[in-house]
Motif scaffolding. Sequence first.
Motif, PDB file in Angstrom:
ATOM      1  N   THR A 174       0.812  -1.364  -0.092  1.00 22.72           N
ATOM      2  CA  THR A 174       0.143   0.140  -0.221  1.00 22.72           C
ATOM      3  C   THR A 174       0.826   1.111   0.015  1.00 22.72           C
ATOM      4  OG1 THR A 174       0.054   0.147   2.557  1.00 22.72           O
ATOM      5  CG2 THR A 174      -1.799  -1.236   1.260  1.00 22.72           C
ATOM      6  N   TRP A 175       2.264   1.327   0.082  1.00 20.10           N
ATOM      7  CA  TRP A 175       3.010   2.278   0.536  1.00 20.10           C
ATOM      8  C   TRP A 175       2.861   3.537  -0.643  1.00 20.10           C
ATOM      9  CZ3 TRP A 175       3.524   3.777   4.898  1.00 20.10           C
ATOM     10  CH2 TRP A 175       4.592   4.811   5.221  1.00 20.10           C
ATOM     11  N   VAL A 188       9.706   9.358   4.630  1.00 21.28           N
ATOM     12  CA  VAL A 188       9.205   8.446   3.740  1.00 21.28           C
ATOM     13  C   VAL A 188       9.079   8.787   2.145  1.00 21.28           C
ATOM     14  CG1 VAL A 188       7.975   7.439   5.522  1.00 21.28           C
ATOM     15  CG2 VAL A 188       6.863   9.254   4.137  1.00 21.28           C
ATOM     16  N   ARG A 189       9.301  10.111   2.181  1.00 20.77           N
ATOM     17  CA  ARG A 189       9.153  10.656   0.740  1.00 20.77           C
ATOM     18  C   ARG A 189      10.724  11.156   0.242  1.00 20.77           C
ATOM     19  NH1 ARG A 189       3.958  13.854  -0.639  1.00 20.77           N
ATOM     20  NH2 ARG A 189       4.800  13.399  -2.546  1.00 20.77           N
ATOM     21  N   ASP A 190      11.389  11.640   1.109  1.00 22.05           N
ATOM     22  CA  ASP A 190      12.856  12.365   0.861  1.00 22.05           C
ATOM     23  C   ASP A 190      13.706  11.295   1.384  1.00 22.05           C
ATOM     24  OD1 ASP A 190      15.254  13.443   0.587  1.00 22.05           O
ATOM     25  OD2 ASP A 190      14.550  15.223   1.482  1.00 22.05           O
ATOM     26  N   PHE A 191      14.270  10.331   0.366  1.00 20.82           N
ATOM     27  CA  PHE A 191      15.050   9.129   0.827  1.00 20.82           C
ATOM     28  C   PHE A 191      16.655   9.367   0.990  1.00 20.82           C
ATOM     29  CE2 PHE A 191      11.947   7.563  -2.517  1.00 20.82           C
ATOM     30  CZ  PHE A 191      10.986   6.962  -1.497  1.00 20.82           C
ATOM     31  N   PHE A 219       8.833   7.386  10.114  1.00 18.43           N
ATOM     32  CA  PHE A 219       9.261   6.309  10.276  1.00 18.43           C
ATOM     33  C   PHE A 219       9.051   5.085   9.346  1.00 18.43           C
ATOM     34  CE2 PHE A 219       8.849   8.142  14.630  1.00 18.43           C
ATOM     35  CZ  PHE A 219      10.135   8.606  14.657  1.00 18.43           C
ATOM     36  N   PRO A 220       9.679   5.047   8.148  1.00 14.69           N
ATOM     37  CA  PRO A 220       9.025   3.968   7.135  1.00 14.69           C
ATOM     38  C   PRO A 220       9.230   2.664   7.684  1.00 14.69           C
ATOM     39  CG  PRO A 220      11.275   4.881   6.701  1.00 14.69           C
ATOM     40  CD  PRO A 220      10.855   6.018   8.047  1.00 14.69           C
ATOM     41  N   HIS A 226       3.754  -3.558  10.282  1.00 19.00           N
ATOM     42  CA  HIS A 226       2.338  -3.648  10.685  1.00 19.00           C
ATOM     43  C   HIS A 226       1.571  -3.927   9.422  1.00 19.00           C
ATOM     44  CE1 HIS A 226      -1.519  -1.914  11.777  1.00 19.00           C
ATOM     45  NE2 HIS A 226      -1.332  -2.062  13.003  1.00 19.00           N
ATOM     46  N   ALA A 227       0.560  -5.042   9.687  1.00 15.46           N
ATOM     47  CA  ALA A 227       0.014  -5.664   8.658  1.00 15.46           C
ATOM     48  C   ALA A 227      -1.114  -4.654   7.962  1.00 15.46           C
ATOM     49  CB  ALA A 227      -0.762  -6.896   9.235  1.00 15.46           C
ATOM     50  N   GLY A 228      -1.540  -3.792   8.660  1.00 14.00           N
ATOM     51  CA  GLY A 228      -2.599  -2.835   7.978  1.00 14.00           C
ATOM     52  C   GLY A 228      -1.833  -1.894   7.062  1.00 14.00           C
ATOM     53  N   LEU A 229      -0.614  -1.752   7.204  1.00 18.55           N
ATOM     54  CA  LEU A 229       0.088  -0.857   6.405  1.00 18.55           C
ATOM     55  C   LEU A 229       0.690  -1.623   5.133  1.00 18.55           C
ATOM     56  CD1 LEU A 229       1.916   1.717   8.347  1.00 18.55           C
ATOM     57  CD2 LEU A 229      -0.264   2.191   7.521  1.00 18.55           C
ATOM     58  N   ARG A 230       1.203  -2.827   5.481  1.00 18.05           N
ATOM     59  CA  ARG A 230       2.063  -3.449   4.417  1.00 18.05           C
ATOM     60  C   ARG A 230       1.218  -4.208   3.659  1.00 18.05           C
ATOM     61  NH1 ARG A 230       7.373  -7.416   5.370  1.00 18.05           N
ATOM     62  NH2 ARG A 230       7.428  -8.275   3.364  1.00 18.05           N
ATOM     63  N   HIS A 231       0.347  -5.040   4.075  1.00 13.94           N
ATOM     64  CA  HIS A 231      -0.603  -5.955   3.317  1.00 13.94           C
ATOM     65  C   HIS A 231      -2.112  -6.038   3.796  1.00 13.94           C
ATOM     66  CE1 HIS A 231       0.405  -8.587  -0.256  1.00 13.94           C
ATOM     67  NE2 HIS A 231      -0.584  -9.095   0.001  1.00 13.94           N
ATOM     68  N   PRO A 232      -2.817  -5.129   3.891  1.00 16.97           N
ATOM     69  CA  PRO A 232      -4.054  -4.982   4.571  1.00 16.97           C
ATOM     70  C   PRO A 232      -5.076  -6.152   3.922  1.00 16.97           C
ATOM     71  CG  PRO A 232      -4.060  -3.268   3.214  1.00 16.97           C
ATOM     72  CD  PRO A 232      -2.508  -3.962   3.053  1.00 16.97           C
ATOM     73  N   ALA A 233      -5.884  -7.062   4.470  1.00 16.82           N
ATOM     74  CA  ALA A 233      -6.746  -7.827   3.880  1.00 16.82           C
ATOM     75  C   ALA A 233      -7.819  -7.137   2.996  1.00 16.82           C
ATOM     76  CB  ALA A 233      -7.656  -8.522   5.100  1.00 16.82           C
TER      77      ALA A 233
END
Length: 508
Positions: A174-175, A188-191, A219-220, A226-233
């Motif tokens: 989702t990022w 998270v936007r300026d690497f 904090f990227p 966290h599942a809700g950010l990485r791969h939500p159902a």
Amino acid sequence: MINKQSRTLSACCAEYERRYGRKPPLHFDKWFKAARDRDFLLTDEFDSMMAAMEPLWGVAPSDIRARLENVISASQGEGMYRFTVSQGKQSFTNPQNWMGSIFNYWFSPEILQTLPDMTLAMNTMDEPKVVVPHDMLSYALDAAHTPREGPLLPGKYPGLAQHVDFLDIGKQNTWDALSLSCAPDTVVRDFSLEATRSPFLTEMGFLSNLTLSKDVCQFPELHDIHAGLRHPASMRITHALVPIFSQAKASCFNDLLYPSPFYAEKLRSGEYEEKHDVDWEEKDNIVYWTGSNTGGYSTSENWRSLQRQRLALMTMDESRPISLLNWTQQPGNQSSEWVSINSTIAAISNFTRVRISAAIQCDDTACMEQKDELKIKSGDRDDITDGYQARYNLDIDGNGLSGRFYRLLMSKSAVLKQTLYQEWHDDWLIPWLHYIPISMDLRDFPEIVRYLTQESEGQDLGRKVAQSSYEWSRRVLRSEDMRLVWWRLMLEYGRLVNDDRDQMWYKN
């Protein structure tokens, strides 16, 4: 906090204007009287809920109303419900839904007679919905705070100003979609930047600032654990600035927060029964958690990194290296200090009882892997009262907020809380007083377990937290408190979506 609360209507109005830069809404006096009559304790503490509404003051009411209609029509069957208030009566698009009984209680005649006509979009799904790009959010906030003559005018191109699209980003990374709400100069936007203030970069991982620790834009690493950010159902979001009421959200979302009907229903039904609880001295000196693997959609590639599975894998692996603290006298020095030592999970194994009871929301391969590695037995679920036998109950995010949180706060056990989500009560529940926060990466978890169960001062602290939450929850998390919070939100919202909002203020 209690001593600072306004005791009179005039004081409450003055504090409101000091905090929010405008006068309170119409019928604020009726709300305040009801709050005082019902022993509502925290009359001034609404900052989190108000902050979410603030950007909408930079959007014309007619545009907001049109976006609402688009949202509701685009979300049929997706857990979005229309509530309308018209001429002192309310209606719900799906009155058969169990939440309807909660909303009927909240929309009492006493409240309805103070509300203007309005439409609400109520998100009953676990996941939030609104991610506004940072430039649009900044523009709206600037418009909200810029003095002007006359009302804010609607967009000249209604087809664009009022249009709402939804993106389906469930079961995938989702990022890119979620990070759009972060400022361009954040990590998270300026690497080129480094998260130097991250609470996860300290040696032991203790949280010193709970709000900061949940800031997804800073904090990227949170995205990976966290599942809700990485791969939500499931997750369907919009990038339009539109008022959707949701029960919980990560910091990158712009939904409006409201008291969760899940909490309200559990309070109404009396889920916590003190007769099943035991006193602190009779409880087992352990940290307890059991539950399913909800939180996201599990695949072979990701399931070991999701929050609930990471906890189970950590506590099962007795050889896993960890850091603990030891009170050590320094050579050549009369004083002692806490020193970090290397250890393994075996040092705390007798003080934890952690188990995943079901593998769901996963593809076939991932479900089989989890059942095997986590030793899950079908139908092997704990009773709701089993946690009351433990002095410490851990509470962890699932697909959204954890519905057991209030029950645990009301119990005679102390709550350890790991969450990335913001909720309506964040201004009311004080970390380290009413619960003990656990970092998302679990680096601090072993030492917190050791300290609370094996140090006498840690056990004293645990007892105090358990007593504080037991007493506090009965003062500020009553069904009546949630109804009064809802009333206050509706006064704010009703003004916000009305063409005459600049004149709809309480004249004391």
